[in-house]
Each structure stands twice: as C-alpha cells, then as structure tokens.
Design a protein around this motif. Structure first.
Motif, short mmCIF file in Angstrom:
data_model
loop_
_atom_site.label_atom_id
_atom_site.label_comp_id
_atom_site.label_asym_id
_atom_site.label_seq_id
_atom_site.Cartn_x
_atom_site.Cartn_y
_atom_site.Cartn_z
N LEU A 72 16.47 72.41 19.03
CA LEU A 72 16.93 71.30 20.25
C LEU A 72 15.68 70.49 20.52
N ASP A 73 15.01 70.85 20.16
CA ASP A 73 13.04 69.36 20.35
C ASP A 73 13.87 68.81 19.69
N ALA A 74 14.29 69.20 18.20
CA ALA A 74 14.39 68.18 17.32
C ALA A 74 15.85 66.84 17.17
N LEU A 75 16.41 67.96 17.92
CA LEU A 75 18.11 66.90 18.23
C LEU A 75 17.73 65.56 19.79
N THR A 76 16.31 65.44 19.78
CA THR A 76 15.47 64.60 21.27
C THR A 76 15.36 63.17 19.81
N LEU A 77 15.26 63.71 18.60
CA LEU A 77 15.49 62.29 17.29
C LEU A 77 17.14 61.47 17.63
N GLY A 78 17.12 62.30 17.98
CA GLY A 78 19.49 61.85 17.59
C GLY A 78 19.70 62.60 16.20
N GLU A 79 21.28 63.03 15.91
CA GLU A 79 21.64 63.80 15.37
C GLU A 79 21.20 63.41 13.74
N ASP A 80 20.92 62.29 13.48
CA ASP A 80 20.14 62.15 11.51
C ASP A 80 18.91 62.48 11.85
N GLY A 81 17.40 62.22 13.09
CA GLY A 81 16.74 63.06 12.73
C GLY A 81 16.20 64.24 12.94
N ARG A 120 -2.03 60.62 22.45
CA ARG A 120 -1.66 61.84 21.72
C ARG A 120 -1.42 62.64 23.06
N HIS A 121 -1.98 62.19 24.30
CA HIS A 121 -1.02 62.98 25.20
C HIS A 121 -0.41 61.81 25.85
N ARG A 122 -0.21 60.88 25.66
CA ARG A 122 0.98 59.12 27.12
C ARG A 122 2.39 60.03 26.20
N ASP A 123 3.11 59.95 27.43
CA ASP A 123 4.32 60.06 27.60
C ASP A 123 5.17 58.59 26.10
N ALA A 124 5.69 59.36 25.14
CA ALA A 124 6.48 59.01 23.97
C ALA A 124 8.06 57.65 24.74
N THR A 125 8.04 57.78 25.57
CA THR A 125 8.96 56.62 26.13
C THR A 125 8.66 56.40 26.82
N GLU A 126 7.59 56.12 27.64
CA GLU A 126 6.83 55.11 28.16
C GLU A 126 5.70 53.99 27.28
N LEU A 127 6.17 54.51 26.09
CA LEU A 127 4.75 53.07 25.48
C LEU A 127 5.49 52.21 24.80
N SER A 128 4.36 51.35 24.40
CA SER A 128 5.13 49.75 24.43
C SER A 128 5.60 50.07 22.87
N GLY A 129 6.67 48.72 21.98
CA GLY A 129 8.00 49.18 21.35
C GLY A 129 6.49 49.54 19.40
N LEU A 138 5.72 64.71 19.67
CA LEU A 138 6.71 64.32 19.19
C LEU A 138 6.37 64.71 17.72
N VAL A 139 5.26 64.09 17.46
CA VAL A 139 4.58 64.47 16.00
C VAL A 139 4.37 65.78 16.00
N GLU A 140 4.39 66.71 16.21
CA GLU A 140 4.75 68.17 15.78
C GLU A 140 6.41 68.48 15.67
N LEU A 193 14.35 58.25 22.16
CA LEU A 193 14.01 59.37 22.10
C LEU A 193 14.74 59.89 23.28
N HIS A 194 15.45 60.75 23.15
CA HIS A 194 16.57 61.45 24.18
C HIS A 194 15.45 62.68 25.21
N TRP A 195 14.39 62.84 25.19
CA TRP A 195 13.57 63.61 26.16
C TRP A 195 11.92 62.88 26.09
N PRO A 196 11.26 62.84 27.29
CA PRO A 196 9.63 62.12 27.25
C PRO A 196 8.65 62.91 26.80
#
Lengths: 258, 332
Positions: free
Chosen positions: B215-224, A132-141, A96-98, A87-90
């Motif tokens: 760009l948002d979708a790329l958050t999941l990587g290229e395959d995603g 739902r309001h949590r930062d997905a990059t800070e969740l546990s695995g 994320l689900v959206e 996940l590249h952005w927080p």
C-alpha cells in the motif's frame, strides 16, 4: 551490470499501435537519452522495458524476458522513476526514499542496517538530506523531483530508467540531475532517461535514441543524431546545430514550413 | 511536518484505550457491576446474577464490539491506502450492503426465525457472491477507479434489493424488523454469534494486515508500485478477500454499522508518519475502542428505546468530517 536487448518490440494499447519494430541494445556504463516529440511512444518504450505494458517481440534483460521475472526480481535489476510527480499520501522525504528498499525487504520484516545505509547514500546523492523530515507533498517542484530521484536511487539497481526526470526543474537543478545520472552511468550503471531538452540530452548522454511515431528514427551519439534535417522531420522545427564545442548545441529557430 | 509520536507509544496508548473500553463495557449497562463484583464473577466465585450478566450478556457483546470495530477500522484504513482515497471505506466495494442484503433476505423470508445462525450465514454467503460479481465486473483492470465503479454498482444493486424487501414487506412488523437490523446493534448477541464473526474477522484481518508495504508503494502510483516489485493483482485479491470475509463476517452479526471504517483512519493518521501501512494496526485498535465506547453509549444513554449502534456511529462521523472540512478550508 545489466544488458538490455530489444528485438522487434511492438506495443499495442487498446486499438492504438504505439510502438513497432524497435531494435536496440543497451550496455552498462552508459547514459542513454530517449528523445522525440510528444506522443511518439517514449514513455511506452520505457514502460515496455519494465514489463508494465504487454509487448510483442523480444525484450531481454541479461538474457531473460522482464515479464518472465518475478516482479521483485525485476525491481532489483531496474529502478524506475515514473513520469509526473504523483504522491498520494503526505509522506516525509525519508519515508519516501525508504520505499526504494521495498524490493529488498521480505513482507512484515524491518528495514535493516544495509537498507538504512542505502537510504542515506541515496538522499546524500540527490541532495535531500536536509529535507528528510519534510512532507514530500509540500516541497517545491525541484525539491520533490530530487526526493523522487533519491527514492529511485535507493533501490541501488544496476539499471535506472527515468521518465522525464527534468520536468519542472530550473536550469540549475536540471544540470544537477543530469550530472547525477551521468555519474551513475560512469560508475557502471545503465541509465536510460526520457528527455525533452535536446541541449541537456546532447550535453550529457552518450547515445540518443530518437523515437518518432512509434519507431526509432535515429540511434547514435548526439553529434551524429541531432542534425537539422532530423529535427525538421521528427519535430517539425527549423534548428541550427553547432557542433564545434564540447557538445552539440541545439538552437530551435522556429516551426518548419509545411 | 509535526513529528509523530513513536509507533510503540501510539500502539500502547491505543491498546490501553481499547482495554479501558473493554472493562467499561463489561461494567456498565442497565445494571452496573462494581469492580469487585466483576472480579469475583470473573474468578467464578461471584453471585449468580453477576455471573450471568458478565458471561452471557456483556462478555460476548464486548468481544464482538472489539472484533467488529477492529475489522471496520482496519478495512477502512486498508481500502483508503489501496484506493488512494481518504473517503474509501468497506461500503465502497459494496461489501457492507451485500452483507446487509443477505441478512435482510433471511429476515424477509422468515429464515432468520428457523435458526439463529441462518441470518449471519446468509449474510456471509451474499458477501461472497457480491465479491465474485465485483471481480467479474472489474475484470483484469488494475485501476482503482474500475473497482470503485464496480463496487458502487454492487452496493446500489444490494441497496435496491434492501429497499425492495422493505417495499414488499408483508406487514409493518416485518418492515420494522428489517429496519431495526439495518440500524446495526450488538444487543442480545451470544457466543454463537462470536464464533461466527471471530474466525471471519481473524482471516480477513490477517489478509489486510499482510503486506502493508504494498500500500505504501502505491503512494507512487500503479507503475511506481509495480516497478518496486508489487504484484498489483495479488494485492487486489488479498484486499478484496480480506474485506469480504472480514467485513462480511462482522456485518453479519452486528448489522450495518457505518462510518467506523471511514473516520477511524482519519483519527489515527495524524499520530503516524501517514504512510498507509503505518495506519493499519492503529486503525484496528482505534476501531475496536471506538465501537466499544459507542456501544457503551448505546446502553447508557437514557432513551425510551435502546439506541442503535449504527445511529450513534453516524452521529460520531459527522464532527470528524466537519473538522476535516474546516482544515481543508483552513478555518482551523
């Protein structure tokens, strides 16, 4: 409802022949496990079905080649949960689900009420409503794996391909995820999961596809496929398989002598 | 996670900031125009001096600052999202350097003296050549790394060309002229410059704003992203064209102005939900406001020579980096 057919499918990445001679047909309403040792080509097989790698042979989804479909059309038919939890952005879990609704949205349009419902349903099923309001990059695995699964479910596609959905999950959460995938299949979806845990695969999958060195080594119901002989050839391990219970129980005893 | 303000509030605040910057930019300078004089000149019944200052000096300059700033901020935000790298900005694709090289060539060969439009046109031309090269170098690969490597190669080549021009400059004045241009400035820009830059900025900006969800979708990587229906090749083409046309057009009239594309997305990100698409428009508005304020600073800070805009933005960039560094080290 989708039907996936692969006939004589091969994949060459760079100079490496990763898959060859793959024949299989996947029907809706079943949970199919793709198992096999590391580097056997399981993920490549999953990616081939999504037209993410150039393939030879014929792949058809309801009679059409995935590569011939516009990306958005394909995205509406097969949801994909990629390997790893990158996940590249927080983003928040909800955002994320959206993302799962992306194939259904026209550019520059807003998320509609139907999309909202799909997002809520997906979050409820993957049990991430309270995150739902949590930062997905800070969740546990485990939490993050569920959030990413919710993202794939939000697509509401008739087929789902999940690449190692159990990685980094504790046994309890592994069961939750497998139950969820099983429920998806029971509701009529085609679910294909790349798995490493043979016990989980044996317990929940209707059918296992064993991939070894780029070819299908076995294909059938878990009880028929998971034999000590196959595990020795494919994985190089000695194992005992108890078939007396409701599902075959695989116990790995050790490395097989060369 | 701290809740971000509603998007409409953020956009309204940034627009107000931009408007404040624009009004201040029209009023302030060596000759300060009072609000009354400004209004009278705007309505066409003010004194002649105020009219000239407003319409021939400050209005084109202000509009350019807004346009160039918006373009730099927007392209920084789009590239950070696409390359999934918070340090990305237009210069990583070589766009800024290539535009600068075109301008330097115009100065070096004396073409700039032939017609005021020669310099910006050459600058845009060289950006387009650089973009074509970038495509050839990056090939069909969709990986951001290939693109960054190709961009660095082009930026380095263009940088070497600029150094060569400085090295071979026939006299110190020619070298000085090139250096001055490279520092970036909006001084003495007219409506002619605006008409060159604005269409480029409009087209480039439109291309970058379109399809921010990719760009948002790329958050999941290229395959995603691809599995969500994103056509990566088309996304890349759109971004490269948008950056080349928009930034090329902007740099062509303003000179090299660094750091705006880099810092503005960082400044606005905490006030959004942090998804790449949510940062695009705020970065454009924020960039417009920031560059306009910086340009006011250039005019009003007392110095023997007028300060250059690129110098001021570089000084502004450093504290932003330090704040990020401190956050990373959890010192603050």
């Amino acid at each position: 409802m989708v039907m996936l057919t692969l006939s004589d499918v091969g994949v060459t990445l760079g100079r490496r022949r990763v898959l060859s001679g793959i024949d299989a047909q996947f029907a809706p309403g079943s949970l199919i496990g793709i198992v096999g040792p590391n580097g056997a080509g399981k993920s490549t097989l999953a990616r081939a079905m999504l037209a993410l790698v150039p393939t030879e042979g014929r792949i058809e989804i309801d009679g059409v080649a995935p590569a011939a479909l516009p990306r958005r059309e394909l995205a509406k038919r097969i949801a994909y949960l990629p390997q790893g939890q990158s996940l590249h952005w927080p983003l928040t879990v909800e955002r994320l689900v959206e993302l799962g609704r992306l194939p259904h949205l026209a550019p520059m349009s807003h998320v509609a009420a139907t999309d909202r419902h799909a997002i809520e349903r997906a979050m409820a099923r993957a049990d991430v409503l309270d995150l739902r309001h949590r930062d997905a990059t800070e969740l546990s695995g485990g939490e993050r794996a569920r959030a990413l699964l919710a993202r794939a479910l939000a697509v509401e596609a008739p087929a789902l391909i999940a690449d190692e959905p159990l990685a980094s999950l504790d046994p309890g959460h592994q069961i939750d995820v497998m139950e969820l995938l099983h429920a998806e299949a029971s509701a009529g979806a085609l679910v294909i999961a790349v798995l490493h845990d043979l016990t989980m695969a044996a317990r929940y999958c209707d059918r296992l596809l064993v991939v070894d060195a780029g070819r299908i080594a076995a294909d059938g119901p878990p009880a028929a496929v998971l034999t000590p002989a196959l595990l020795r050839t494919v994985y190089g391990v000695e194992a005992s398989v108890e078939t007396g219970g409701v599902w075959p129980a695989v116990t790995i005893l050790g490395r097989a002598p060369d | 996670m701290r809740a971000a303000p509603p998007r409409s509030v953020l956009l309204a605040a940034l627009m107000a900031l931009m408007l404040a910057a624009a009004i201040a930019s029209l009023r302030l300078g060596p000759v300060e125009l009072s609000a009354g004089r400004l209004l009278a000149a705007t309505l066409g019944n003010g004194d002649r001096v105020a009219h000239i200052i407003l319409f021939e000096l400050r209005l084109p300059r202000t509009l350019l600052a807004l346009g160039v700033g918006a373009m730099l901020g927007l392209s920084g935000a789009a590239l950070q999202g696409y390359l999934r790298n918070p340090l990305a900005e237009p210069s990583v694709l070589g766009a800024s350097n290539a535009a600068a090289l075109g301008a330097v060539a115009a100065l070096y060969f004396g073409l700039a003296a032939l017609h005021p439009l020669m310099l910006p046109l050459l600058s845009i031309g060289s950006t387009i050549i650089a973009l074509t090269l970038l495509f050839l170098l990056a090939g069909r690969s969709e990986s951001p790394l290939t693109l960054i490597l190709a961009g660095i190669a082009i930026a380095t080549l263009a940088g070497a060309g600029i150094s060569l021009a400085l090295n071979l400059a026939p006299n110190p004045f020619a070298a000085m002229e090139i250096m001055t241009w490279l520092l970036g400035s909006l001084e003495n820009r007219s409506f002619a410059h605006l008409w060159i830059a604005l269409p480029c900025i409009a087209v480039g900006g439109g291309l970058l704003l379109w399809g921010g969800r990719d760009l948002d979708a790329l958050t999941l990587g290229e395959d995603g992203a691809q599995a969500l229906g994103v056509d990566l090749r088309r996304t890349r083409l759109r971004l490269l064209l948008g950056t080349a046309i928009g930034v090329g057009g902007a740099v062509a009239v303003s000179g090299a102005i660094g750091f705006v594309g880099l810092i503005v997305p960082h400044l606005v990100r905490p006030f959004t939900d942090r998804s790449p698409s949510a940062i695009l428009l705020p970065s454009a508005l924020g960039g417009a406001a920031l560059l306009t304020f910086a340009d006011i600073g250039v005019r009003t800070i007392a110095s023997t020579n007028e300060l250059k805009l690129g110098v001021v933005t570089a000084f502004l960039g450093v504290p932003v980096f330090l704040i990020h560094l401190m956050r990373e080290r959890r010192l603050w």
